[in-house]
Enzyme design. Structure first.
Site, short mmCIF file in Angstrom:
data_model
loop_
_atom_site.label_atom_id
_atom_site.label_comp_id
_atom_site.label_asym_id
_atom_site.label_seq_id
_atom_site.Cartn_x
_atom_site.Cartn_y
_atom_site.Cartn_z
N HIS B 56 15.69 10.66 24.89
CA HIS B 56 16.14 12.10 25.16
C HIS B 56 15.67 12.97 25.13
CE1 HIS B 56 20.30 10.13 24.76
NE2 HIS B 56 19.94 9.58 23.16
N LYS B 104 24.95 14.84 15.64
CA LYS B 104 25.56 14.23 17.65
C LYS B 104 26.65 13.75 17.24
CE LYS B 104 22.30 13.10 20.42
NZ LYS B 104 21.21 12.41 18.99
N ASP B 109 24.83 7.26 14.35
CA ASP B 109 24.55 8.97 13.52
C ASP B 109 25.05 9.62 12.73
OD1 ASP B 109 22.08 8.69 15.73
OD2 ASP B 109 22.83 10.07 16.34
N HIS B 215 23.83 7.87 26.76
CA HIS B 215 23.29 6.10 26.69
C HIS B 215 23.39 5.60 27.63
CE1 HIS B 215 24.10 8.07 22.35
NE2 HIS B 215 22.91 8.21 22.48
#
Lengths: 327, 327
Positions: B56, B104, B109, B215
């Site tokens: 990213h 995020k 995560d 993604h």
């Protein structure tokens, strides 16, 4: 062809409206004829003006501002701007200090800037940028092409003009920076000019174009795809052969994405090129990594090396406040 | 798959070496475990730490520096970093002023940051970013996803931490910015994770994915390709429905490229979105246009709108010195 556009013929115009709105605190966009000027031009200095076909953004419009260009003239996609645009830009930002035109070496740009210069009533000079070492002639070219090294010329000469260097000094410095700068690129994919609607060239899934031009012009050779290490070795060998630097020379290393290559891969190229320079006895002391001189959505990248003098290093470091280059 | 790489498994590591070399004056890169810290951390302030899968870029590593993140932890491509990386980063930049994690909203995560927080011996808090209004659940998500609005949270809270706001104030502000930020994207192409070697999803030459995740997660709908005006209208309608702003509200408009879309097209999107906001009675007073939260080489873009308070506007304007955001 999937692009964000309404009518492909309106893309440049609508895009410039967005550029104007997004950067209203830094630039003014003049629509007829089309050119961009920095907010509050400084009329006591040499005015730097560049321009060229659209599709290479942020070059040149994104580099208009304090410490870099005073004006930029965008043409249609991959098409030279007109003398009319250049003259209007010169009238808007020029003064008795004179105008320096920075011109990439393509037949159309050279011809149109020359026509504009023939009609100038201010003092002027020009710097022809031809940093691409890949190829000496081609369909769109009259000799070596001007590619990503143009940014380096614009930044360093922009800083010199900002500190008050006169027209002759700016011209001399621009020629010097161009002579000490060499670039070469590689493409993995083509790009598609919006109004054409079809890919500029065909390239297979296991092929790459070594030495590609920023409009998709042919390079040195069509080759089988290789790991990044081999690609960097080939590009750097050509660049260093051209520059023939002495050992210990300090350099700027600029890794430029052509538009469709992730930043992660550009940093990998930086690492490999940086190692290569070190092995060759050179000292990379300044860097720039990102999409600066693009070819629409082309996947690929170019490497640019500039042999820095102490003065050029200081001018590179000088403040710059533009939409796309700022420090 | 043509990418600049040697071994795909080494791409993140080699890329981080290049990032370290290119930005040696701004950041330190720690290799084992892998994390990035700003040069000369300020230990008297709240430390902001973010992280997430690579691919990213420039998010998050490119936003480490004065006025934004103190550290960032890159995982493998599209893969969460480990708690070990987060704890090492916290140890490197944290102090008695505390650590604020900006996370995020993806299952991996969230889980890994939670594991790190469970082992922290410094005071800490976290802000969960979930600005994507396209979709409420999906394969990679636990509710709304965190996308390009993450940059806005990191910039504004980074400025607050820099001026000395305490941990509770930074946490409160981060939640507030997230709550006032909404984003939605569209993809024209897929991307290819280097180690996978095949496109993440299939999409036809006349199709687009409205509401795509960063993604390549599915969005709201697979649609026939449309002109930019229609796309912007659909994205902005979803964003404004979510934010439900009052007339006259000042906003930040961020047009983010997903990696493979030319800057020229992003400015066209800015123009259309800017007009849309004006028609809705809103006042775009700040802008950001470019590739900031990317999905490798995916062609596409997202729009982000943040409802600004006077304080948020001032914090947005505060100085920032990072590899990829600087003013």
């Amino acid at each position: 062809m999937k692009k964000f556009s309404n009518l492909p013929s309106d893309l440049v115009y609508e895009s410039m409206l967005g550029f104007a709105a997004a950067h209203a605190r830094l630039v003014n966009v003049h629509l007829d004829p089309l050119f961009v000027t920095r907010k509050n031009p400084n009329r006591s200095k040499v005015a730097l003006i560049s321009g060229g076909g659209s599709g290479h953004e942020p070059l040149h419009t994104g580099f208009v501002g304090v410490g870099m260009l005073d004006a930029a003239c965008p043409g249609q996609v991959f098409t030279s701007p007109t003398p009319n645009q250049m003259l209007a830009a010169a009238k808007a930002v020029g003064s008795d200090a004179g105008v320096l035109f920075i011109v990439k070496n393509y037949a159309g740009d050279v011809m149109n800037f020359q026509m504009a210069m023939d009609m100038m009533d201010l003092e002027f000079a020009s710097v022809l940028v031809n940093d691409d070492v890949s190829f000496d002639a081609g369909a769109h070219t009259a000799g070596r092409r001007g590619v990503a090294g143009t940014l380096v010329v614009e930044k360093i000469v922009g800083a010199a003009a900002e500190r008050g260097d006169d027209l002759a000094a700016c011209k001399r410095l621009g020629d010097q920076v161009n002579g000490r700068t060499a670039s070469m690129g590689v493409a993995f994919t083509s790009c598609t000019v919006p109004e054409a609607g079809v890919a500029t060239f065909e390239i297979g899934p296991q092929e790459m174009e070594i030495g590609v031009g920023i409009h998709g012009e042919p390079g040195r050779r069509r080759a089988a795809f290789e790991p990044a290490g081999a690609i960097v070795a080939e590009l750097m060998a050509a660049i260093l052969k051209d520059l023939a630097p002495r050992k210990g020379q300090e350099v700027l290393l600029h890794v430029n994405g052509l538009g469709g290559t992730p930043l992660m891969e550009l940093y990998l190229l930086y690492q490999l090129a940086n190692e290569h320079l070190g092995s060759a006895g050179l000292v990379p002391v300044r860097s720039l990594v990102g999409n600066y001189t693009t070819s629409l959505e082309m996947a690929g990248a170019s490497l640019t090396v500039t042999l820095l003098s102490e003065e050029m290093k200081a001018l590179w470091d000088a403040p710059v406040v533009t939409p796309s280059l700022r420090w």
